[in-house]
Design a protein around this motif. Structure first.
Motif, short mmCIF file in Angstrom:
data_model
loop_
_atom_site.label_atom_id
_atom_site.label_comp_id
_atom_site.label_asym_id
_atom_site.label_seq_id
_atom_site.Cartn_x
_atom_site.Cartn_y
_atom_site.Cartn_z
N ASP A 317 0.73 -1.28 -0.10
CA ASP A 317 -0.01 0.00 0.10
C ASP A 317 0.78 1.22 0.05
OD1 ASP A 317 -2.40 -1.41 0.11
OD2 ASP A 317 -2.57 -1.40 2.24
N ALA A 318 1.95 1.12 0.64
CA ALA A 318 2.73 2.27 0.71
C ALA A 318 3.55 2.70 -0.51
CB ALA A 318 4.07 2.07 1.83
N LYS A 320 2.45 2.10 -3.25
CA LYS A 320 1.36 2.93 -4.44
C LYS A 320 1.56 4.17 -4.05
CE LYS A 320 -1.70 -1.08 -4.37
NZ LYS A 320 -3.01 -1.99 -3.74
N GLN A 321 1.88 4.76 -3.14
CA GLN A 321 2.00 6.21 -2.96
C GLN A 321 3.41 6.96 -3.32
OE1 GLN A 321 0.61 7.16 1.06
NE2 GLN A 321 -0.11 5.16 1.43
N LYS A 323 6.20 8.76 -5.30
CA LYS A 323 5.68 9.65 -6.54
C LYS A 323 7.31 9.51 -7.03
CE LYS A 323 2.09 12.63 -4.97
NZ LYS A 323 1.89 11.80 -3.44
#
Length: 509
Positions: A317-318, A320-321, A323
């Motif tokens: 999940d992390a 996916k963040q 950038k």
């Protein structure tokens, strides 16, 4: 970066790459520096010939005689001025580091801050080059030890920390009374040019010899010249284990000293009592910071089976963040790899993981399209593996994080962590005092750096930095790492009219 910003750091379209102080001269071939952020040519640097290297060494030989006679606190004053100048140029130099190397602008600024910090440390050290007073077994005798400058220190640095590692070595070497000859990575030559111009101006303003600080630009041939040169008693080399073995062998053959900072294969052990929020932050930064191109990057996460699935899901999940993009844009967490060769290494590693039976939990790919024209941007990868896989046993300089499960007690996790040839940085996430103390004990981590409840990256300059096994055994930066830059001498003074011998030996005439 704009041409105006580059010019402010002394970088034109073409720069000479060999220098003693402010005197620049080079007649070798051109080395082009391209930014991995956009693939554009930044500038070109001329490489050094053997004749020019000899000129540098002659100047260094002359400069060391004057520099070593200057009192250490006054040498510290020159390093203080270097630190002050670095404070002035920090935004620009940090930007150059980010633009030429590819790390985020925040990390580029942080690297320059490391330079400032080591200068501050070295200034204080210049009044603390202590020896010991020793009680003699013979009456009327005084014993003590003291430290003297070595002479010339050769510094070989890697692309991933193109300015900080030079400063770690140079600041300490200078206050210890040594002069320095620097061979920077040919992948980041402009950072070296900028640093040399900064210190050259300081030396000139203080009417000091040009040869106190020099750079020699080129490929591995320059490193070979430095390693085999008997005029250089200490060679400090940072890079791959393969390179370090060559340097160590060459230097040892002439009975010189080497300070080696080589590969890492760093792990974080995550125990059942770990604070998982802290764990995720530490692991993600350690794995994707500098696009996984730190020697202290987190390569392995060794997780207890009772929390394995929860940690795995949180990590995915992390990720996916994250950038990815231009590192000069502070919104981005991760910039590019250094070049397309590094991209090929990343892709080959992903294939190897799958061949050995590993599973990719996130997609590994080379990013394309607008903003990714350099071909050096990749996605960070999480993979489920076994510690014994060949690919896991080797360091891959890329953002690849391996998840490894342990089932039993902490001793099993420690054995997995220590079960690689590298021994640089390590960490444990736990709220158990017993677990943390075991991890830090002689039966715990075999690495030079062992942390509790922080990640493997982000060492402070106050502590000695380095690792064991194939990491090379060197120590740089803080604590008493300064001693490697000096030669130790034991002195005994007899202030009586008798000559008693040690160990009670009688020798009467």
């Amino acid at each position: 970066m704009t041409s105006k910003e580059l010019k402010a750091l002394g970088i034109e379209v073409e720069n000479l790459g060999t220098s003693t102080g402010s005197k620049w001269f080079s007649k070798g071939g051109l080395i082009a520096s391209y930014s991995p952020t956009n693939g554009k040519l930044i500038a070109k640097v001329q490489s050094s010939t053997k004749k020019e290297y000899e000129k540098v060494m002659q100047e260094a030989e002359k400069a060391k005689l004057e520099w070593r006679d200057i009192p250490a606190p006054k040498r510290g004053e020159i390093v203080r001025q270097l630190g002050e100048k670095l404070r002035e140029v920090k935004p620009l130099l940090g930007k150059l580091v980010s633009y030429e190397m590819g790390k985020s602008y925040q990390e580029g600024m942080g690297e320059v801050q490391e330079m400032i910090d080591i200068c501050d440390f070295a200034v204080g050290l210049s009044r603390q080059l202590y020896g010991n007073t020793i009680h003699s077994e013979r009456p009327g005798h005084r014993m003590y030890d003291q430290y003297h400058p070595l002479g010339i220190v050769g510094i070989i640095t890697a692309f991933n920390f193109p300015v900080a590692v030079w400063a770690w070595n140079a600041a300490l070497a200078l206050v210890c009374g040594d002069v320095v000859v620097w061979k920077a990575s040919e992948k980041t030559p402009l950072c070296a040019v900028a640093c040399q111009k900064i210190i050259a101006d300081i030396l000139k303003a203080n009417k000091l010899p040009e040869g106190i600080s020099s750079i020699v630009t080129g490929d591995k041939g320059v490193g070979e010249w430095i390693s085999s040169d008997e005029r250089i008693p200490l060679v400090s080399a940072t890079g791959s284990t393969r390179m370090g073995k060559i340097v160590a062998t060459t230097v040892a053959q002439r009975l010189g000293k080497s300070l080696l900072e080589l590969g890492g294969n760093n792990a974080i052990i995550v125990t059942p009592s770990a604070d998982l929020k802290m764990t995720i932050i530490g692991a993600v930064f350690g794995a994707v910071g500098t696009a996984g191109q730190r020697c202290t990057s987190t390569r392995r996460l060794i997780i207890h089976e009772s929390i394995y699935d929860k940690v795995k899901k949180s990590l995915v999940d992390a990720y996916k963040q994250i950038k990815i993009g231009d590192p000069l844009d502070i919104k981005h967490h991760m910039g590019p790899l250094i070049d397309t060769d590094a991209v090929d290494m990343y892709l080959n590693a992903l294939e190897k993981i799958k061949e050995e039976g590993g599973k990719l939990l996130t997609k590994g790919e080379v990013l394309q399209g607008k903003g990714y024209e350099s071909g050096c941007y990749v996605t960070p990868v999480i993979a489920e593996v076994e510690n014994h896989y060949e690919i896991v046993q080797h360091e891959t300089f890329a953002p690849i994080l391996y998840l490894i499960k342990y089932k039993g007690e902490l001793e099993e996790a420690i054995a997995l962590q220590n079960g690689v040839k590298q021994g640089l940085s390590s960490a444990i996430m736990t709220n158990s005092v017993r677990e943390s103390e075991l991890f830090l004990s002689q039966n715990g981590s075999d690495c030079g750096i062992a942390n509790v409840n922080i990640g493997t990256s982000g060492a402070e300059i106050g502590g000695a930095f380095g690792g064991e096994k194939e990491t090379g055994g060197g120590r740089e930066s803080g604590s008493d790492a300064w001693k490697v830059y000096m030669r130790r001498q034991t002195n005994t003074i007899n202030y009586t009219t008798n000559l008693p011998l040690a160990q009670g030996i009688k020798f009467d005439l």
